[in-house]
Design a protein around this motif. Structure first.
Motif, PDB file in Angstrom:
ATOM      1  N   ARG A  15       0.829  -1.205   0.000  1.00  0.00           N
ATOM      2  CA  ARG A  15       0.000   0.000   0.000  1.00  0.00           C
ATOM      3  C   ARG A  15       0.862   1.253   0.000  1.00  0.00           C
ATOM      4  O   ARG A  15       2.032   1.229   0.390  1.00  0.00           O
ATOM      5  CB  ARG A  15      -0.928  -0.006   1.204  1.00  0.00           C
ATOM      6  N   VAL A  16       0.255   2.356  -0.409  1.00  0.00           N
ATOM      7  CA  VAL A  16       0.880   3.676  -0.380  1.00  0.00           C
ATOM      8  C   VAL A  16       0.103   4.500   0.638  1.00  0.00           C
ATOM      9  O   VAL A  16      -1.123   4.601   0.542  1.00  0.00           O
ATOM     10  CB  VAL A  16       0.802   4.347  -1.781  1.00  0.00           C
ATOM     11  N   HIS A  17       0.788   5.073   1.604  1.00  0.00           N
ATOM     12  CA  HIS A  17       0.136   5.900   2.634  1.00  0.00           C
ATOM     13  C   HIS A  17      -0.043   7.313   2.080  1.00  0.00           C
ATOM     14  O   HIS A  17       0.932   7.987   1.757  1.00  0.00           O
ATOM     15  CB  HIS A  17       0.961   5.922   3.915  1.00  0.00           C
ATOM     16  N   LEU A  18      -1.306   7.748   1.962  1.00  0.00           N
ATOM     17  CA  LEU A  18      -1.598   9.080   1.435  1.00  0.00           C
ATOM     18  C   LEU A  18      -1.704  10.114   2.548  1.00  0.00           C
ATOM     19  O   LEU A  18      -1.175  11.220   2.435  1.00  0.00           O
ATOM     20  CB  LEU A  18      -2.905   9.042   0.638  1.00  0.00           C
ATOM     21  N   THR A  19      -2.420   9.767   3.594  1.00  0.00           N
ATOM     22  CA  THR A  19      -2.559  10.617   4.777  1.00  0.00           C
ATOM     23  C   THR A  19      -2.521   9.674   5.980  1.00  0.00           C
ATOM     24  O   THR A  19      -2.548   8.455   5.798  1.00  0.00           O
ATOM     25  CB  THR A  19      -3.897  11.391   4.768  1.00  0.00           C
ATOM     26  N   PRO A  20      -2.505  10.190   7.193  1.00  0.00           N
ATOM     27  CA  PRO A  20      -2.447   9.288   8.353  1.00  0.00           C
ATOM     28  C   PRO A  20      -3.540   8.219   8.389  1.00  0.00           C
ATOM     29  O   PRO A  20      -3.318   7.131   8.880  1.00  0.00           O
ATOM     30  CB  PRO A  20      -2.555  10.238   9.541  1.00  0.00           C
ATOM     31  N   GLY A  21      -4.713   8.483   7.842  1.00  0.00           N
ATOM     32  CA  GLY A  21      -5.784   7.486   7.887  1.00  0.00           C
ATOM     33  C   GLY A  21      -6.202   6.953   6.539  1.00  0.00           C
ATOM     34  O   GLY A  21      -7.244   6.310   6.421  1.00  0.00           O
ATOM     35  N   THR A  22      -5.407   7.222   5.498  1.00  0.00           N
ATOM     36  CA  THR A  22      -5.799   6.831   4.147  1.00  0.00           C
ATOM     37  C   THR A  22      -4.664   6.110   3.442  1.00  0.00           C
ATOM     38  O   THR A  22      -3.522   6.565   3.464  1.00  0.00           O
ATOM     39  CB  THR A  22      -6.181   8.076   3.316  1.00  0.00           C
ATOM     40  N   VAL A  23      -5.004   4.973   2.827  1.00  0.00           N
ATOM     41  CA  VAL A  23      -4.027   4.239   2.027  1.00  0.00           C
ATOM     42  C   VAL A  23      -4.630   3.958   0.656  1.00  0.00           C
ATOM     43  O   VAL A  23      -5.850   4.033   0.469  1.00  0.00           O
ATOM     44  CB  VAL A  23      -3.600   2.906   2.685  1.00  0.00           C
ATOM     45  N   ALA A  24      -3.765   3.639  -0.276  1.00  0.00           N
ATOM     46  CA  ALA A  24      -4.198   3.292  -1.633  1.00  0.00           C
ATOM     47  C   ALA A  24      -3.181   2.320  -2.201  1.00  0.00           C
ATOM     48  O   ALA A  24      -2.134   2.056  -1.597  1.00  0.00           O
ATOM     49  CB  ALA A  24      -4.283   4.546  -2.500  1.00  0.00           C
ATOM     50  N   TRP A  25      -3.491   1.757  -3.348  1.00  0.00           N
ATOM     51  CA  TRP A  25      -2.580   0.862  -4.041  1.00  0.00           C
ATOM     52  C   TRP A  25      -2.401   1.366  -5.452  1.00  0.00           C
ATOM     53  O   TRP A  25      -3.288   2.016  -6.016  1.00  0.00           O
ATOM     54  CB  TRP A  25      -3.140  -0.563  -4.072  1.00  0.00           C
ATOM     55  N   VAL A  26      -1.257   1.058  -6.049  1.00  0.00           N
ATOM     56  CA  VAL A  26      -0.975   1.460  -7.428  1.00  0.00           C
ATOM     57  C   VAL A  26      -1.793   0.557  -8.351  1.00  0.00           C
ATOM     58  O   VAL A  26      -1.675  -0.679  -8.282  1.00  0.00           O
ATOM     59  CB  VAL A  26       0.535   1.353  -7.727  1.00  0.00           C
ATOM     60  N   GLU A  27      -2.631   1.151  -9.182  1.00  0.00           N
ATOM     61  CA  GLU A  27      -3.549   0.393 -10.020  1.00  0.00           C
ATOM     62  C   GLU A  27      -2.827  -0.631 -10.903  1.00  0.00           C
ATOM     63  O   GLU A  27      -3.266  -1.775 -11.012  1.00  0.00           O
ATOM     64  CB  GLU A  27      -4.365   1.344 -10.894  1.00  0.00           C
ATOM     65  N   GLY A  28      -1.728  -0.247 -11.502  1.00  0.00           N
ATOM     66  CA  GLY A  28      -0.983  -1.161 -12.364  1.00  0.00           C
ATOM     67  C   GLY A  28      -0.475  -2.380 -11.606  1.00  0.00           C
ATOM     68  O   GLY A  28      -0.466  -3.490 -12.146  1.00  0.00           O
ATOM     69  N   GLU A  29      -0.055  -2.186 -10.361  1.00  0.00           N
ATOM     70  CA  GLU A  29       0.421  -3.309  -9.551  1.00  0.00           C
ATOM     71  C   GLU A  29      -0.734  -4.254  -9.204  1.00  0.00           C
ATOM     72  O   GLU A  29      -0.565  -5.471  -9.213  1.00  0.00           O
ATOM     73  CB  GLU A  29       1.094  -2.802  -8.278  1.00  0.00           C
ATOM     74  N   ILE A  30      -1.906  -3.691  -8.928  1.00  0.00           N
ATOM     75  CA  ILE A  30      -3.076  -4.518  -8.636  1.00  0.00           C
ATOM     76  C   ILE A  30      -3.485  -5.288  -9.891  1.00  0.00           C
ATOM     77  O   ILE A  30      -3.802  -6.485  -9.837  1.00  0.00           O
ATOM     78  CB  ILE A  30      -4.245  -3.665  -8.119  1.00  0.00           C
ATOM     79  N   ASP A  31      -3.470  -4.616 -11.042  1.00  0.00           N
ATOM     80  CA  ASP A  31      -3.816  -5.283 -12.307  1.00  0.00           C
ATOM     81  C   ASP A  31      -2.876  -6.466 -12.586  1.00  0.00           C
ATOM     82  O   ASP A  31      -3.323  -7.536 -12.983  1.00  0.00           O
ATOM     83  CB  ASP A  31      -3.762  -4.305 -13.478  1.00  0.00           C
ATOM     84  N   GLU A  32      -1.573  -6.269 -12.367  1.00  0.00           N
ATOM     85  CA  GLU A  32      -0.602  -7.352 -12.570  1.00  0.00           C
ATOM     86  C   GLU A  32      -0.870  -8.506 -11.613  1.00  0.00           C
ATOM     87  O   GLU A  32      -0.805  -9.668 -12.002  1.00  0.00           O
ATOM     88  CB  GLU A  32       0.828  -6.835 -12.377  1.00  0.00           C
ATOM     89  N   TRP A  33      -1.166  -8.193 -10.353  1.00  0.00           N
ATOM     90  CA  TRP A  33      -1.473  -9.214  -9.360  1.00  0.00           C
ATOM     91  C   TRP A  33      -2.699 -10.015  -9.787  1.00  0.00           C
ATOM     92  O   TRP A  33      -2.696 -11.245  -9.718  1.00  0.00           O
ATOM     93  CB  TRP A  33      -1.700  -8.545  -7.997  1.00  0.00           C
ATOM     94  N   LEU A  34      -3.735  -9.324 -10.266  1.00  0.00           N
ATOM     95  CA  LEU A  34      -4.942 -10.011 -10.720  1.00  0.00           C
ATOM     96  C   LEU A  34      -4.648 -10.936 -11.902  1.00  0.00           C
ATOM     97  O   LEU A  34      -5.133 -12.072 -11.956  1.00  0.00           O
ATOM     98  CB  LEU A  34      -6.015  -8.993 -11.125  1.00  0.00           C
ATOM     99  N   GLN A  35      -3.863 -10.454 -12.855  1.00  0.00           N
ATOM    100  CA  GLN A  35      -3.539 -11.277 -14.026  1.00  0.00           C
ATOM    101  C   GLN A  35      -2.779 -12.534 -13.614  1.00  0.00           C
ATOM    102  O   GLN A  35      -3.005 -13.617 -14.165  1.00  0.00           O
ATOM    103  CB  GLN A  35      -2.745 -10.468 -15.051  1.00  0.00           C
ATOM    104  N   ARG A  36      -1.856 -12.403 -12.656  1.00  0.00           N
ATOM    105  CA  ARG A  36      -1.135 -13.593 -12.174  1.00  0.00           C
ATOM    106  C   ARG A  36      -2.091 -14.569 -11.506  1.00  0.00           C
ATOM    107  O   ARG A  36      -1.995 -15.778 -11.703  1.00  0.00           O
ATOM    108  CB  ARG A  36      -0.024 -13.191 -11.195  1.00  0.00           C
TER     109      ARG A  36
END
Length: 56
Positions: A15-36
């Motif tokens: 995950r990428v920490h955006l603010t103290p209470g917010t996280v996100a993931w890099v869309e391309g990394e999630i897409d690659e994970w799904l394809q695998r």
């Protein structure tokens, strides 16, 4: 949380920490994970056929 365990085991993108209470993931990394994951569940003959290999 299941995603936490997968991240710590190196089986899910970090995950990428955006603010103290917010996280996100890099869309391309999630897409690659799904394809695998999709590729892992396909029978081997489907993968071979998709790549143009003959299956005995």
């Amino acid at each position: 949380m299941h995603i936490d365990r997968l991240e710590k085991a190196g089986k899910f993108p970090l995950r990428v920490h955006l603010t103290p209470g917010t996280v996100a993931w890099v869309e391309g990394e999630i897409d690659e994970w799904l394809q695998r994951r999709i590729a892992e569940r396909r029978p081997p003959y489907e993968i071979a056929e998709r790549e143009g290999q003959r299956v005995a």
